[in-house]
Design an enzyme around this catalytic site. Sequence first.
Site, PDB file in Angstrom:
ATOM      1  N   ILE A 157      51.981  87.455   9.033  1.00  0.00           N
ATOM      2  CA  ILE A 157      51.149  86.416   8.422  1.00  0.00           C
ATOM      3  C   ILE A 157      50.850  85.322   9.441  1.00  0.00           C
ATOM      4  CG2 ILE A 157      51.093  84.602   6.673  1.00  0.00           C
ATOM      5  CD1 ILE A 157      52.753  86.539   4.891  1.00  0.00           C
ATOM      6  N   ARG A 234      57.919  80.694   0.730  1.00  0.00           N
ATOM      7  CA  ARG A 234      58.739  80.611  -0.481  1.00  0.00           C
ATOM      8  C   ARG A 234      58.979  79.143  -0.801  1.00  0.00           C
ATOM      9  NH1 ARG A 234      57.497  85.183  -1.297  1.00  0.00           N
ATOM     10  NH2 ARG A 234      58.874  86.978  -1.584  1.00  0.00           N
ATOM     11  N   GLU A 263      59.964  78.077  -9.180  1.00  0.00           N
ATOM     12  CA  GLU A 263      58.761  78.511  -9.908  1.00  0.00           C
ATOM     13  C   GLU A 263      59.107  79.592 -10.937  1.00  0.00           C
ATOM     14  OE1 GLU A 263      56.766  81.841  -7.051  1.00  0.00           O
ATOM     15  OE2 GLU A 263      56.697  79.812  -6.245  1.00  0.00           O
ATOM     16  N   HIS A 281      51.257  80.745  -6.812  1.00  0.00           N
ATOM     17  CA  HIS A 281      51.765  81.879  -6.032  1.00  0.00           C
ATOM     18  C   HIS A 281      50.760  83.036  -6.044  1.00  0.00           C
ATOM     19  CE1 HIS A 281      55.734  83.959  -4.621  1.00  0.00           C
ATOM     20  NE2 HIS A 281      54.683  84.382  -3.933  1.00  0.00           N
TER      21      HIS A 281
END
Length: 316
Positions: A157, A234, A263, A281
């Site tokens: 990423i 995260r 979450e 998310h």
Amino acid sequence: MSKPVVLLACDFSARFKALLAERYTLIGPLARSAADALPPGAEQAAALITKGGLPTDAALLAALPGLGIISFFGTGYEGVDLTAAAAQGVTVTHSPGANAASVADFAMGLVLASARQIVAADRFVREGRWGGNSLVSMPAVPGLTGTRLGLYGYGAIGEKVAARAAAFDMEIAYHSRSPKAGVPYLYKDSPLALADWADIFVVAVRADASNRHTVNRALLAALGPQGHVINVARGSMVDSEALAEALEQGTIAGAALDVVDGEPQVPDCLLKAPNLILTPHIAYASTSARDAQEDRVLANLVAFFAGQPVPNPVPV
């Protein structure tokens, strides 16, 4: 021959469930990822499909005596007790890199939205505040050209975020466990040093116990009053109270979070914080990325049940 039983820890797309149902008997999804939330027949499960943020602890593993494989949808696997899985002889797999392009796209969207105040501008117009004959209706903010983007994490990423940021003519630096061979960007030896250098601090690192609340008061102070925090990793990486305080006091300029600690419950301090963009998310949730991750999970299951090496094992 009966189909192997596969337990779903959470719900998945209709496409994925249809593909799984061709080969396996499905049970779930669970109301909670916990031993006391297992439905009847779960003890027969040979496979568990879950996601990184859900707990897969020793108690849950012990309640699944026939379990042979845990397959994670997505790259992360921080929720599993790897020691307990190894002791029980359970293979653990994940789907690395399958969503990297989708997450990187979304990360750059959040960079633009926060740094250029796109959401605030939308609200400005909808509230009827666009008027007068000023050249600029809202206060001007720095553009992205020449802005320093710091990447905390330089995996699949991070690499793709860097490529996108380079197209915006941004300066780029990164921090990871060690410098990456062949990477043309500046390396910083700690997250704090990276924040001190950066204007925009992007969290794109794999979460574990060692980096919980890396984005804390000290790091936010180092980032400074023109700084922005972007988190697509995260929620555990960011101290929610420290971030809310930094936004309220002007310690930093803004933030955008696709993930939140605890979450889907969002702390009131974040809901009330100014200059904060929150999304549920969804950075990974393009259809192409979702399908790629589902296919990766299915490939791991097919290999396991065929007695072949799984393509994406997590070391345990």
